[in-house]
Design a protein around this motif. Sequence first.
Motif, PDB file in Angstrom:
ATOM      1  N   UNK A 126       0.828  -1.207   0.000  1.00 18.98           N
ATOM      2  CA  UNK A 126       0.000   0.000   0.000  1.00 18.98           C
ATOM      3  C   UNK A 126       0.864   1.259   0.000  1.00 18.98           C
ATOM      4  N   UNK A 127       2.179   1.083  -0.158  1.00 13.91           N
ATOM      5  CA  UNK A 127       3.099   2.218  -0.168  1.00 13.91           C
ATOM      6  C   UNK A 127       3.478   2.547  -1.610  1.00 13.91           C
ATOM      7  N   UNK A 128       2.990   3.661  -2.182  1.00 12.06           N
ATOM      8  CA  UNK A 128       3.269   3.978  -3.596  1.00 12.06           C
ATOM      9  C   UNK A 128       4.763   4.129  -3.878  1.00 12.06           C
ATOM     10  N   UNK A 129       5.539   4.620  -2.896  1.00  7.02           N
ATOM     11  CA  UNK A 129       6.977   4.771  -3.130  1.00  7.02           C
ATOM     12  C   UNK A 129       7.663   3.420  -3.267  1.00  7.02           C
ATOM     13  N   UNK A 130       7.248   2.464  -2.461  1.00  3.57           N
ATOM     14  CA  UNK A 130       7.816   1.113  -2.575  1.00  3.57           C
ATOM     15  C   UNK A 130       7.454   0.494  -3.928  1.00  3.57           C
ATOM     16  N   UNK A 131       6.204   0.688  -4.357  1.00  5.21           N
ATOM     17  CA  UNK A 131       5.760   0.151  -5.646  1.00  5.21           C
ATOM     18  C   UNK A 131       6.564   0.787  -6.775  1.00  5.21           C
ATOM     19  N   UNK A 132       6.746   2.129  -6.699  1.00  2.46           N
ATOM     20  CA  UNK A 132       7.515   2.813  -7.748  1.00  2.46           C
ATOM     21  C   UNK A 132       8.963   2.361  -7.743  1.00  2.46           C
ATOM     22  N   UNK A 133       9.538   2.204  -6.545  1.00  2.00           N
ATOM     23  CA  UNK A 133      10.935   1.780  -6.444  1.00  2.00           C
ATOM     24  C   UNK A 133      11.134   0.396  -7.071  1.00  2.00           C
ATOM     25  N   UNK A 134      10.196  -0.505  -6.804  1.00  2.00           N
ATOM     26  CA  UNK A 134      10.290  -1.847  -7.409  1.00  2.00           C
ATOM     27  C   UNK A 134      10.124  -1.758  -8.925  1.00  2.00           C
ATOM     28  N   UNK A 135       9.220  -0.855  -9.375  1.00  3.67           N
ATOM     29  CA  UNK A 135       9.072  -0.629 -10.815  1.00  3.67           C
ATOM     30  C   UNK A 135      10.366  -0.161 -11.449  1.00  3.67           C
ATOM     31  N   UNK A 136      11.079   0.727 -10.744  1.00  2.00           N
ATOM     32  CA  UNK A 136      12.364   1.206 -11.258  1.00  2.00           C
ATOM     33  C   UNK A 136      13.376   0.067 -11.382  1.00  2.00           C
ATOM     34  N   UNK A 137      13.347  -0.840 -10.398  1.00  5.99           N
ATOM     35  CA  UNK A 137      14.268  -1.986 -10.435  1.00  5.99           C
ATOM     36  C   UNK A 137      13.969  -2.872 -11.644  1.00  5.99           C
ATOM     37  N   UNK A 138      12.686  -3.110 -11.879  1.00 11.00           N
ATOM     38  CA  UNK A 138      12.308  -3.947 -13.017  1.00 11.00           C
ATOM     39  C   UNK A 138      12.663  -3.254 -14.345  1.00 11.00           C
ATOM     40  N   UNK A 139      12.505  -1.949 -14.380  1.00 12.30           N
ATOM     41  CA  UNK A 139      12.863  -1.192 -15.587  1.00 12.30           C
ATOM     42  C   UNK A 139      14.353  -1.336 -15.884  1.00 12.30           C
ATOM     43  N   UNK A 140      15.194  -1.202 -14.849  1.00 10.03           N
ATOM     44  CA  UNK A 140      16.641  -1.313 -15.031  1.00 10.03           C
ATOM     45  C   UNK A 140      17.045  -2.696 -15.521  1.00 10.03           C
ATOM     46  N   UNK A 141      16.280  -3.721 -15.122  1.00 10.15           N
ATOM     47  CA  UNK A 141      16.578  -5.087 -15.567  1.00 10.15           C
ATOM     48  C   UNK A 141      16.032  -5.369 -16.971  1.00 10.15           C
ATOM     49  N   UNK A 142      15.296  -4.402 -17.527  1.00 10.94           N
ATOM     50  CA  UNK A 142      14.726  -4.625 -18.852  1.00 10.94           C
ATOM     51  C   UNK A 142      13.393  -5.340 -18.823  1.00 10.94           C
ATOM     52  N   UNK A 143      12.801  -5.472 -17.624  1.00 12.69           N
ATOM     53  CA  UNK A 143      11.487  -6.126 -17.491  1.00 12.69           C
ATOM     54  C   UNK A 143      10.400  -5.055 -17.605  1.00 12.69           C
ATOM     55  N   UNK A 144      10.211  -4.553 -18.811  1.00 16.30           N
ATOM     56  CA  UNK A 144       9.365  -3.369 -18.990  1.00 16.30           C
ATOM     57  C   UNK A 144       7.884  -3.661 -18.736  1.00 16.30           C
ATOM     58  N   UNK A 145       7.438  -4.883 -19.018  1.00 17.53           N
ATOM     59  CA  UNK A 145       6.040  -5.229 -18.752  1.00 17.53           C
ATOM     60  C   UNK A 145       5.732  -5.183 -17.268  1.00 17.53           C
ATOM     61  N   UNK A 146       6.629  -5.757 -16.449  1.00 20.41           N
ATOM     62  CA  UNK A 146       6.439  -5.707 -14.991  1.00 20.41           C
ATOM     63  C   UNK A 146       6.542  -4.276 -14.492  1.00 20.41           C
ATOM     64  N   UNK A 147       7.487  -3.514 -15.064  1.00 15.94           N
ATOM     65  CA  UNK A 147       7.635  -2.121 -14.652  1.00 15.94           C
ATOM     66  C   UNK A 147       6.347  -1.342 -14.908  1.00 15.94           C
ATOM     67  N   UNK A 148       5.724  -1.549 -16.056  1.00 21.03           N
ATOM     68  CA  UNK A 148       4.476  -0.849 -16.380  1.00 21.03           C
ATOM     69  C   UNK A 148       3.366  -1.211 -15.398  1.00 21.03           C
ATOM     70  N   UNK A 149       3.266  -2.486 -15.047  1.00 19.10           N
ATOM     71  CA  UNK A 149       2.240  -2.901 -14.084  1.00 19.10           C
ATOM     72  C   UNK A 149       2.439  -2.196 -12.743  1.00 19.10           C
TER      73      UNK A 149
END
Length: 488
Positions: free
Chosen positions: A17-40
Motif C-alpha cells: 500500500x506504499x506507492x513509493x515502494x511500488x515505484x521503487x520496485x518498478x524502477x528496479x524492473x525497468x533497469x533489468x529490462x522487465x518493462x512489462x512488470x515495470x508498467x504494471x
Amino acid sequence: MSLQGSTDSVKRAMASMDPEEVKRTGNEQYKRGHFGDALKLYDRAISMCPGNASCHSNRAAALIATGRLTEAIRECEEAVRLDPTYWRAHQRLGVSVSQVKTIFFWQVEEAQKHIFSSGQQLDHAESQKLQAIERHLGRCASARKIGDWKNALRETGAAIAAGADSSTLLLASKAEALLQLHRLKEADSVLSTTSKLETAPPHPRRRRSACSQARIFTSSEPKFESAVACAERAAQLDPQSAEVAAVLGNVKSVVRARSRGNELFNSGRFTEASVAYGEGLKVDPSNPVLYCNRAACWSKLGQWEKSIEDCDEALIIHPNYTKALLRRAASNAKLERWAEAVQDYEVLRNDLPGDIEVAEALSHAQISLKKSRGEEASSLKFGGKVVEISGPEQFRAALSLPGVSVAHFVSALNQQCLQMSPFLDTLSTKYPSVNFLKVDVDESPEIAGAESIRIVPTFKIYRNGSRVKEMICPSRQVLECSVRHYGL
C-alpha cells in the motif's frame, strides 16, 4: 537477483500500500529490462497516487522502451502538467531523435522547447537530425499547398527516414499524398500502420488520418460504406476545420450518388443510374468505383465505347481493379477487339486462376483472335489437357498438327520435373490454342535420343512441326512468356 526472486519482488510490491515502494520496485524492473512488470507497477503506483509526476514520467520511460510512443507522450504531458519544473518529464517529452526515433505530431519546436526546459543540450548530430526533419516538414507543407503531391510524398518520406517514423500526422500525410497519386493500396497500408500507433485518446491533429481514410474508402468497394464514418470521426476530432467540413460534405455526396445509382441500376433504369454516378464524379472525379459502376450502365445500354472509356479511367486510378478489367474485356469482345480482350482476360486469369467463366471467356477470345487473323483455329479447345506421349509415331503425329506445340521432356524421378508438371496443366487451360505434350525420357529413350535430350526438364516449342525454341530448366515466368509469345 534470480528470476524467482524478481517475480516474488513484483508480487510483494503489487500487494503493497506504499506507492513509493511500488515505484521503487518498478524502477528496479525497468533497469533489468522487465518493462512489462515495470508498467504494471507504475500503473499500481499511479492508481494510489495519481498526482505523482515522477510515476507518470517513469511510466513514459517504460512505454518508450516498449515502442508505445503515443502513450508515452501523453504520460509526459501529464507529468509536466502536474509539475512544470520537473526536468526529467520535459526531457522525455522532448526526447532525442536517436532515443525514440520520432517527432510527435510534427512539433519540432515543441520538442526542442522541452529538451531545453530540462536543462539538457542536444549534441551536434541530434541537432542536425531535428533541423533536417524541420526542413523536410516545411517543404512538405509547401508542396501540399500547391498540390505538388510527388514532392509532398518525397519530403514526407525524407522526414520519416530522418527519424520521425512514429508521427501519426506525418504518416497520415504520406497516405494523403499516395491517395492523391492514385496509389490506393500503398495509402491503405500506411493508414493501417497509423491506426496501430494511435493508442492514445483522440487528438485533433489526427483528423488528417481520418480524412485520408475516408477518401480511400470511397475508392474501395468493400469499404465504401465506412467512408462517412471516417469523415465524421475527422469532424469530431477537429470540428472547426474547413478542410474536414469539405471532406465530410464531399464524402457524403459521393456515397449518396453511389447509393442512388445502385438503386436505379437494380431497377433497370440504366440511363438514370449513369446520370446519378456522374453526379458523384462531379464531386470526386478520381473515384474508380463510380467510373466502374457507370461503365456497367453503358454496357447494359450497349454503349461499349463509353463503357471502355469509363473502365480506362477507373484502371488509371486503380490498376488492378478486377471489375473494371472484366467490364473492359467484355466490352472489347462485343466490339470484336480480340487482342485487347485477350490481354485483359490474361491478367484476370492470373488474378482469378479458379474462375471458370474467366477461363472460358479467355478461350473464346483467343480462338476469335486466331480466326480474325486468318489462322487455323480448328484444333483449339477450352480447358485443354497435356497429352502424354508413349512412342515416336504419336510424337510425330502430334507435332504435325497445325499451330504451336510445347513438348515437356521429363523424368519421373526428377524433382524439378514433378514441380513443373502441375504448372504445365495450368498453361494448357490458360492457352487452349497451344498443344501441350509430355514425354518421359526413361520410357521413350528413342524420342529423347532423336531430340538430343540430356537434361530434364527440357521444353521445346514447335510451330507447324518445326522447332522454334528450346529451354532447359526454365523458370515458370520464362516458360509462360515463351508460350504466350509463340501461342498468340
